[in-house]
Design a protein around this motif. Structure first.
Motif, short mmCIF file in Angstrom:
data_model
loop_
_atom_site.label_atom_id
_atom_site.label_comp_id
_atom_site.label_asym_id
_atom_site.label_seq_id
_atom_site.Cartn_x
_atom_site.Cartn_y
_atom_site.Cartn_z
N GLU A 1 -3.49 6.99 -4.91
CA GLU A 1 -3.46 5.82 -4.06
C GLU A 1 -3.03 4.59 -4.84
O GLU A 1 -3.33 4.44 -6.03
CB GLU A 1 -4.87 5.60 -3.48
CG GLU A 1 -5.00 4.42 -2.55
CD GLU A 1 -6.42 4.26 -2.04
OE1 GLU A 1 -6.68 3.26 -1.33
OE2 GLU A 1 -7.26 5.12 -2.34
N ASN B 1 -10.65 2.18 -6.53
CA ASN B 1 -9.60 1.62 -5.67
C ASN B 1 -9.94 0.26 -5.08
O ASN B 1 -9.27 -0.22 -4.18
CB ASN B 1 -9.27 2.60 -4.53
CG ASN B 1 -10.25 2.52 -3.38
OD1 ASN B 1 -11.39 2.10 -3.56
ND2 ASN B 1 -9.84 2.93 -2.21
N LYS C 1 -2.59 0.17 -4.40
CA LYS C 1 -2.66 -1.11 -3.68
C LYS C 1 -2.07 -2.16 -4.61
O LYS C 1 -2.77 -2.84 -5.33
CB LYS C 1 -4.10 -1.45 -3.30
CG LYS C 1 -4.73 -0.53 -2.27
CD LYS C 1 -6.14 -0.99 -1.91
CE LYS C 1 -6.77 -0.09 -0.87
NZ LYS C 1 -8.15 -0.52 -0.51
N ASN D 1 0.83 -1.19 0.00
CA ASN D 1 0.00 0.00 0.00
C ASN D 1 0.87 1.24 0.00
O ASN D 1 1.96 1.27 0.59
CB ASN D 1 -0.92 0.02 1.23
CG ASN D 1 -1.93 -1.09 1.20
OD1 ASN D 1 -2.65 -1.26 0.23
ND2 ASN D 1 -2.01 -1.88 2.27
N ASP E 1 -2.01 -3.55 -9.88
CA ASP E 1 -2.50 -2.54 -8.95
C ASP E 1 -4.01 -2.62 -8.85
O ASP E 1 -4.71 -2.58 -9.86
CB ASP E 1 -2.07 -1.13 -9.40
CG ASP E 1 -2.04 -0.15 -8.24
OD1 ASP E 1 -2.90 -0.25 -7.34
OD2 ASP E 1 -1.16 0.73 -8.23
#
Length: 798
Positions: A170, A298, A172, A163, A189
């Protein structure tokens, strides 16, 4: 049968006619009609009957993940796989059934059975460090989890989530580190980028809620959909009037976003037969005000920024629908994780759902009229639209045609080929509705079928998605979808195939060669069960009947036989409407017990199965008998809804445990094995007891004859005085789509010693039906010490 997949399939029988008459047990009885199988039951039986076609090894287990209904009555049943208890990345598959329980096709990407060591050489902390090095601004690295990647015979790897932030947004990042060499095998991602215009929809009605005198931008008709700022909470106000129609106002951005996702939600239902964004009636939150010329999904919410000149928010209809398109991609089988090629197909999916939503909304020219360009009215960086679906190469580096370089392209560039295919399928090369001309890669002319039908075919392909997803697999899945969604018509299939060929995507192995469809048949067994002694034979009549379309060739096979037993069919194949005689020969020395023999009828258009219960070495009145000395096919957590973290049901030789009183019994009623909740003892009595909620185990299918039927089983439930009435031992009967509790013992705040008891249940109401038994135990309230066991399950007929 000849399938549009890489292997043959089977399906569940819609009905079973029962009348006892076998070579070894010939008493005649009445007939009864079994209820139709649910799509999940039909798919489960296929999985049980044909593990070889699923590339299964002896160490594989399958877990049904979901069963989702789609357009045209089709159902999509998805499964995940474990190998030696480890999750298999790329081992998932989807079974497609028709409304009557026939299996039409299966989507699977795994190419061979797994055979790999599960002992890692790379230490866990080293794997974490390797994965961390793949991130940029890292804030957290999750604990590495061992998994098996379905590459060849298998690759043992650690999956690590890194993360942080990447390129100002952002991140992940999922990183797969080879557990033997430390090589980074794959990464992807979870945060999916998307960009679009700041176009507004004008005065519109959106769904909001009221609590007292406060209003909230939370849609009451679309669960999970709400809009607010970067903190994640919905905007609220003293009245139900929102925004000021300016490009910089965040409430206005939420108005646009809520209106857009509302149109997308309605389009999914009306055009594609999907229930909400996630397929089960749910949606996801929206955030606005991101300080970036971008928008993204996300994994749990969408987030929208602004244009590069900060004059408008990035919440036009196609951009909002694009980001929620990523949510659809994630919540269809196979998820969103995977290769760079799959990432490009994910980006294209967002573009396609943006176009579908615009066409469904059909706004007038002053707002956002339907088209197939992406972000066409935004001047995000002074270069006009982000992507053109009719001719992707209008943006530099975005190919119109498939080549060997496409799978490794950056995901937004890699979106072009599937976008071009969708344009050709929906609009054709020379549209007459004002959309631009679209050149093909082979100079061919393609006639479009309209965006609604194209969307239905694309949605049907997404419902077949696997973790491994490529342009060729999409081609195969879309051709299957075209056949099954539009039976009796070749126009949709031909257009789908022509559009893929026009963008140079080569044919996939096992894809359908023709558009033949619409033919179906039923399958019956008479009788559905028999008792035989070792060295004897059992016979049954296998009947077929054409139920729609034309008759088709049907061949027969059987699986699930006792070791050494054989099954023959005379004749081996028939034209639907004909019948065959099944003969099962049981050799001398065959172990006593009940065996669920699955009879497969392999047709040219659809496959069906039925279960024949063969009981060896028992008296003639025994329909089913399991002492658990051999494995007859009981499945732990068959529905995938169990919550227990330890003490799950298993078959084995239990170790005794006690804590002031006997808890887990170390002896069974007969033999050495039984069903037990965590058979090991551990160093303390509570090491392997039931913890965390429910654990269940499900029997194989049992075909019941007519007559008076009785279930007998030996059982115990043991607990300490920290238990409560929320804890339980239960037995259920599964028949068709119904689940009925037939026996229960609740826990209590007292010490209850383990002691074998006998439960007797009248099953006569299920006569003539094919059932399963489901045994459940739960530590369902505060943590308590709970143990349970089962042995000698018998169903008799009198």
């Amino acid at each position: 049968m000849k399938r549009s997949v890489a292997f043959a399939l089977v399906a569940a029988a819609t009905s079973v006619v029962v009348s006892l008459s076998t070579a070894s047990a010939g008493a005649a009885g009445l007939t009864a009609l079994a209820p139709p199988d649910t799509p999940a039951q039909a798919a489960d039986r296929m999985v049980e009957a044909q593990p070889a076609v699923l590339k299964a090894s002896a160490r594989d287990k399958f877990l049904r993940h979901s069963a989702v209904a789609g357009k045209g009555g089709l159902n999509y049943v998805s499964y995940t796989r474990t190998y030696s208890g480890l999750p298999v990345y790329g081992g998932d598959f989807v079974v497609v059934t028709n409304p009557s329980g026939g299996v039409l096709s299966t989507s699977i990407a795994q190419n061979e059975p797994l055979n790999v060591s599960v002992l890692p050489k790379v230490p866990v902390d080293r794997a974490a460090e390797i994965a961390k090095g793949e991130g940029t601004e890292v804030t957290e690295v999750t604990a590495p989890k061992l998994t098996v990647m379905a590459q060849g015979a298998g690759r043992l790897a650690y999956e690590v989530v890194v993360n942080g932030t990447a390129q100002g947004r952002e991140s992940k990042l999922h990183v797969f580190v080879d557990a033997q060499t430390g090589e980074v095998v794959e990464k992807w991602d979870e945060v999916q980028d998307g960009q679009g215009s700041g176009y507004y929809n004008g005065p519109v009605t959106i769904g909001t809620t009221q609590s007292g005198s406060t209003y909230s931008m939370t849609d009451p008709a679309r669960p999970g959909v709400r809009c607010g700022g970067q903190g994640g909470t919905a905007y609220t106000g003293p009245d139900d009037s929102w925004g000021n129609a300016t490009g910089t106002n965040l409430e206005t951005a939420c108005v646009d976003a809520l209106y857009a996702v509302g149109k997308q939600w309605d389009m999914l239902s009306a055009w594609l037969g999907r229930n909400g964004i996630n397929g089960t009636g749910g949606g996801f939150p929206i955030r606005v005000g991101l300080n970036d010329a971008n928008a993204f999904w996300n994994g749990s919410y969408t987030n929208f920024g602004r244009s590069s000149d900060s004059q408008r928010q990035a919440t036009p209809m196609d951009v909002v629908a694009h980001e929620f398109g990523h949510a659809i991609f994630q919540t269809t089988p196979g998820g969103s994780g995977g290769s760079t090629e799959k990432g490009g197909l994910n980006e294209s999916t967002g573009d396609i759902f943006g176009a579908l939503t615009e066409f469904y909304a059909n706004q007038p020219a002053q707002y956002d009229p339907p088209d197939l360009s992406v972000g066409e009215e935004v001047n995000l960086s002074g270069n006009g639209p982000i992507r053109y679906m009719h001719r992707p190469s209008q943006v530099s580096g975005h190919p119109d045609c498939y080549s060997s370089s496409v799978p490794s392209l950056e995901v937004h560039r890699g979106a072009g080929v599937q976008n071009h295919w969708f344009y050709l399928l929906s609009q054709g090369t020379n549209p007459t509705n004002g959309q631009p001309v679209s050149p093909t890669c082979n100079g061919s002319t393609v006639t479009g079928i309209g965006i609604q039908k194209a969307g239905q075919i694309f949605m049907g392909a997404l419902q077949r998605k696997t973790t491994t997803w490529t342009h060729q697999l999409v081609r195969r899945a879309s051709l299957e979808a075209a056949i099954q969604l539009f039976p009796g018509s070749c126009a949709e299939f031909n257009a789908t195939k022509a559009a893929w060929t026009a963008v140079s995507v080569p044919a996939a192995s096992g894809e359908p060669a023709s558009c033949a469809s619409g033919n179906d048949f039923s399958l019956t067994l008479n009788p559905t069960s028999a008792n035989v002694q070792p060295g004897q034979q059992a016979t049954a009549t296998v009947g077929t009947q054409t139920t729609s379309g034309s008759a088709q060739s049907v061949s027969f096979s059987a699986s699930g036989l006792p070791s050494g037993a054989t099954a023959s069919f005379s004749p081996a194949s028939v034209t639907s409407g004909g019948s065959s005689t099944l003969t099962i020969s049981v050799p001398a020395g065959t172990a006593s017990g009940s065996y669920s023999v699955i009879v497969t009828a392999d047709g040219s258009s659809v496959d069906r199965t039925a279960t024949f219960t063969l009981t060896v070495g028992a008296a003639s009145n025994v329909v089913f008998n399991d002492t658990f000395e051999t494995g007859l096919g009981w499945t732990t957590n068959a529905s995938g809804t169990d919550t227990a973290t330890s003490g799950v049901w298993e078959r084995g030789d239990p170790a005794a445990t006690a804590s002031g009183t006997a808890l887990q019994l170390g002896t069974t009623v007969s033999g050495t094995n039984g069903l037990v909740t965590g058979r090991l003892a551990g160093t303390a009595a509570g090491d392997y007891d039931v913890d965390g909620g429910l654990t269940s185990i499900r029997s194989p299918e049992i075909a019941l004859p007519t007559g008076t039927l009785t279930l007998n089983l030996s059982w115990y439930l043991a607990h300490l005085n920290n238990a409560s009435s929320a804890d339980y031992f239960r037995v259920r009967v599964l028949s068709g789509a119904t689940s009925t509790q037939v026996f229960q013992q609740l826990g209590a705040a007292s010490n209850r010693a383990g002691a074998w008891q006998t439960a007797t249940v009248n099953l006569s109401s299920y006569a003539g039906q094919t059932i399963r038994l489901l045994i459940e135990t739960a530590d369902a309230s505060t943590a308590s010490l709970v143990e349970a066991g089962v042995d000698n399950v018998t169903i008799t007929r009198s």
